[in-house]
Write a protein that holds these residues in place. Structure first.
Motif, PDB file in Angstrom:
ATOM      1  N   ASP A 114       0.819  -1.214   0.000  1.00 50.73           N
ATOM      2  CA  ASP A 114       0.000   0.000   0.000  1.00 50.73           C
ATOM      3  C   ASP A 114       0.856   1.268   0.000  1.00 50.73           C
ATOM      4  N   ASP A 115       2.165   1.095  -0.173  1.00 54.47           N
ATOM      5  CA  ASP A 115       3.063   2.235  -0.375  1.00 54.47           C
ATOM      6  C   ASP A 115       3.508   2.202  -1.836  1.00 54.47           C
ATOM      7  N   TYR A 116       3.841   3.385  -2.353  1.00 53.38           N
ATOM      8  CA  TYR A 116       4.037   3.477  -3.806  1.00 53.38           C
ATOM      9  C   TYR A 116       5.353   4.157  -4.159  1.00 53.38           C
ATOM     10  N   VAL A 117       5.971   3.649  -5.226  1.00 50.76           N
ATOM     11  CA  VAL A 117       7.125   4.336  -5.811  1.00 50.76           C
ATOM     12  C   VAL A 117       6.760   4.628  -7.269  1.00 50.76           C
ATOM     13  N   ILE A 118       6.752   5.902  -7.619  1.00 46.88           N
ATOM     14  CA  ILE A 118       6.349   6.315  -8.978  1.00 46.88           C
ATOM     15  C   ILE A 118       7.594   6.723  -9.775  1.00 46.88           C
ATOM     16  N   VAL A 119       7.738   6.150 -10.973  1.00 49.10           N
ATOM     17  CA  VAL A 119       8.842   6.522 -11.866  1.00 49.10           C
ATOM     18  C   VAL A 119       8.281   7.481 -12.936  1.00 49.10           C
ATOM     19  N   CYS A 120       8.970   8.624 -13.093  1.00 51.46           N
ATOM     20  CA  CYS A 120       8.475   9.680 -14.016  1.00 51.46           C
ATOM     21  C   CYS A 120       8.892   9.416 -15.468  1.00 51.46           C
ATOM     22  N   GLY A 121       8.637   8.215 -15.964  1.00 50.75           N
ATOM     23  CA  GLY A 121       8.852   7.929 -17.395  1.00 50.75           C
ATOM     24  C   GLY A 121      10.186   7.279 -17.701  1.00 50.75           C
ATOM     25  N   ASP A 122      10.313   6.774 -18.961  1.00 53.52           N
ATOM     26  CA  ASP A 122      11.500   6.008 -19.377  1.00 53.52           C
ATOM     27  C   ASP A 122      11.828   4.945 -18.330  1.00 53.52           C
ATOM     28  N   PHE A 123      10.820   4.149 -18.038  1.00 51.73           N
ATOM     29  CA  PHE A 123      10.877   3.160 -16.956  1.00 51.73           C
ATOM     30  C   PHE A 123      11.718   1.950 -17.362  1.00 51.73           C
ATOM     31  N   GLY A 124      11.454   1.405 -18.563  1.00 50.78           N
ATOM     32  CA  GLY A 124      12.242   0.241 -18.974  1.00 50.78           C
ATOM     33  C   GLY A 124      11.438  -0.881 -19.605  1.00 50.78           C
ATOM     34  N   ILE A 125      10.213  -0.556 -20.089  1.00 48.74           N
ATOM     35  CA  ILE A 125       9.507  -1.529 -20.930  1.00 48.74           C
ATOM     36  C   ILE A 125      10.074  -1.300 -22.318  1.00 48.74           C
ATOM     37  N   TRP A 126      10.945  -2.197 -22.759  1.00 49.49           N
ATOM     38  CA  TRP A 126      11.768  -1.853 -23.913  1.00 49.49           C
ATOM     39  C   TRP A 126      11.805  -2.939 -24.976  1.00 49.49           C
ATOM     40  N   ASP A 127      12.323  -4.140 -24.629  1.00 49.48           N
ATOM     41  CA  ASP A 127      12.472  -5.165 -25.676  1.00 49.48           C
ATOM     42  C   ASP A 127      11.819  -6.492 -25.301  1.00 49.48           C
ATOM     43  N   GLY A 128      11.204  -6.551 -24.120  1.00 45.98           N
ATOM     44  CA  GLY A 128      10.523  -7.779 -23.704  1.00 45.98           C
ATOM     45  C   GLY A 128      11.476  -8.944 -23.473  1.00 45.98           C
ATOM     46  N   SER A 129      12.755  -8.670 -23.343  1.00 44.71           N
ATOM     47  CA  SER A 129      13.771  -9.740 -23.215  1.00 44.71           C
ATOM     48  C   SER A 129      13.634 -10.485 -21.889  1.00 44.71           C
ATOM     49  N   LYS A 130      14.357 -11.607 -21.802  1.00 42.72           N
ATOM     50  CA  LYS A 130      14.359 -12.382 -20.556  1.00 42.72           C
ATOM     51  C   LYS A 130      14.882 -11.555 -19.403  1.00 42.72           C
ATOM     52  N   GLN A 131      15.910 -10.771 -19.714  1.00 47.17           N
ATOM     53  CA  GLN A 131      16.501  -9.921 -18.678  1.00 47.17           C
ATOM     54  C   GLN A 131      15.463  -8.905 -18.157  1.00 47.17           C
ATOM     55  N   GLU A 132      14.712  -8.355 -19.097  1.00 48.13           N
ATOM     56  CA  GLU A 132      13.670  -7.388 -18.714  1.00 48.13           C
ATOM     57  C   GLU A 132      12.619  -8.078 -17.823  1.00 48.13           C
ATOM     58  N   GLN A 133      12.226  -9.301 -18.226  1.00 52.42           N
ATOM     59  CA  GLN A 133      11.228 -10.047 -17.446  1.00 52.42           C
ATOM     60  C   GLN A 133      11.757 -10.348 -16.042  1.00 52.42           C
ATOM     61  N   TYR A 134      13.050 -10.685 -15.956  1.00 54.75           N
ATOM     62  CA  TYR A 134      13.678 -10.971 -14.657  1.00 54.75           C
ATOM     63  C   TYR A 134      13.533  -9.760 -13.734  1.00 54.75           C
ATOM     64  N   TRP A 135      13.872  -8.579 -14.271  1.00 58.07           N
ATOM     65  CA  TRP A 135      13.843  -7.378 -13.428  1.00 58.07           C
ATOM     66  C   TRP A 135      12.413  -6.977 -13.072  1.00 58.07           C
ATOM     67  N   LEU A 136      11.459  -7.220 -13.959  1.00 58.97           N
ATOM     68  CA  LEU A 136      10.063  -6.910 -13.623  1.00 58.97           C
ATOM     69  C   LEU A 136       9.582  -7.830 -12.504  1.00 58.97           C
ATOM     70  N   ASP A 137      10.001  -9.120 -12.551  1.00 60.59           N
ATOM     71  CA  ASP A 137       9.657 -10.044 -11.454  1.00 60.59           C
ATOM     72  C   ASP A 137      10.318  -9.586 -10.150  1.00 60.59           C
ATOM     73  N   TRP A 138      11.577  -9.179 -10.273  1.00 56.22           N
ATOM     74  CA  TRP A 138      12.333  -8.690  -9.111  1.00 56.22           C
ATOM     75  C   TRP A 138      11.608  -7.501  -8.471  1.00 56.22           C
ATOM     76  N   LEU A 139      11.135  -6.578  -9.316  1.00 55.60           N
ATOM     77  CA  LEU A 139      10.403  -5.413  -8.812  1.00 55.60           C
ATOM     78  C   LEU A 139       9.080  -5.818  -8.160  1.00 55.60           C
ATOM     79  N   ASN A 140       8.419  -6.787  -8.799  1.00 57.24           N
ATOM     80  CA  ASN A 140       7.130  -7.250  -8.286  1.00 57.24           C
ATOM     81  C   ASN A 140       7.279  -7.874  -6.894  1.00 57.24           C
ATOM     82  N   ASP A 141       8.455  -8.432  -6.625  1.00 57.15           N
ATOM     83  CA  ASP A 141       8.711  -9.050  -5.316  1.00 57.15           C
ATOM     84  C   ASP A 141       9.095  -8.034  -4.246  1.00 57.15           C
ATOM     85  N   LYS A 142       9.256  -6.796  -4.616  1.00 59.02           N
ATOM     86  CA  LYS A 142       9.625  -5.755  -3.644  1.00 59.02           C
ATOM     87  C   LYS A 142       8.436  -5.476  -2.710  1.00 59.02           C
TER      88      LYS A 142
END
Ligand SMILES: [Fe+2]
Length: 250
Positions: free
Chosen positions: A29-57
């Motif tokens: 219920d706490d939020y961190v907002i990124v003001c653009g150029d976040f990193g949805i870029w190439d859909g690569s495995k590496q990108e998916q890894y970091w999105l999962d990593w963020l989701n686990d925060k």
């Protein structure tokens, strides 16, 4: 709590516990907002890894889009209704705050409108289907030109559509042009003149933001894009790698 930071460009190391120890006391219920150029870029495995990593925060990660955002990928995602506005759901707790929306988070009414003009395309946009593509790319690479490739590293949708502007006006009308915060990637034209230097200019979006700046009642305007950390006129807050608590306890 709500924190805001600038462009991450797919590098989320600033959210490690070491760099951002405040997360120890945060929940979803706490939020961190990124003001653009976040990193949805190439859909690569590496990108998916970091999105999962963020989701686990232990917090919920939110972002507006920038100019360096893959709008083909974003456009394929399901649109959800969340806290009063539309979001693209990347992960359960990684959400794209769409353009022209008004959200209510922790008692704050927040208007969001991503997008910006790319400034690193002076030497043109290559079309992948162009029969001369390889030769032209080789030439551009050789002279280290500023170019991008359509649908690979540049998207027309980096600037809002007429429909996005209509949505923004409709939602601002609905709340009487009164919000607490505005979150965007670029900023009003009058501010571009101060922070943009020779590299960045005005465009239809920054002019629209200039209109909002004049018409809208707001406390703070958070933005990224210009790669700096700076406060202008006490309420226009340019962020890059700093993570700022936007609602500090009084
Ligand atoms: Fe940007």
């Amino acid at each position: 709590m709500i924190f805001v930071t600038g462009d991450t460009h797919g590098d989320f190391t600033r959210f490690s516990t070491h760099s951002f120890p405040e997360q120890r006391q945060l929940t979803k219920d706490d939020y961190v907002i990124v003001c653009g150029d976040f990193g949805i870029w190439d859909g690569s495995k590496q990108e998916q890894y970091w999105l999962d990593w963020l989701n686990d925060k232990p917090f919920t990660n939110l972002f507006v889009d920038g100019n360096h955002s893959n709008f083909d990928l974003l456009g394929q995602l399901p649109v959800g209704d969340w806290r009063g506005g539309n979001v693209h759901v990347i992960r359960d707790s990684v959400l794209h705050l769409m353009r022209g929306q008004v959200f209510v988070l922790a008692g704050k009414r927040i208007f969001t409108m991503g997008g910006a003009s790319s400034h690193d395309i002076d030497d043109g946009i290559l079309e992948p289907g162009d029969p001369d593509f390889k030769r032209r790319r080789r030439q551009l690479e050789k002279r280290r030109a500023h170019y991008r490739i359509n649908h690979i590293s540049w998207w027309r949708e980096e600037l809002p559509s007429d429909e996005d502007y209509e949505t923004a006006r409709r939602n601002l009308d609905a709340c009487g042009w009164k919000v607490d915060w505005i979150v965007s990637h670029c900023c009003p034209s009058g501010m571009v003149d101060i922070v943009g230097g020779e590299r960045y200019g005005r465009d239809r979006l920054t002019d629209f933001f200039e209109e909002i700046r004049e018409r809208c009642d707001f406390d703070y305007w958070f933005f990224g894009h210009y790669h700096g950390n700076r406060v202008l006129m006490q309420r226009y807050i340019l962020l890059y790698e700093q993570i700022l608590q936007a609602d500090p306890p009084k």
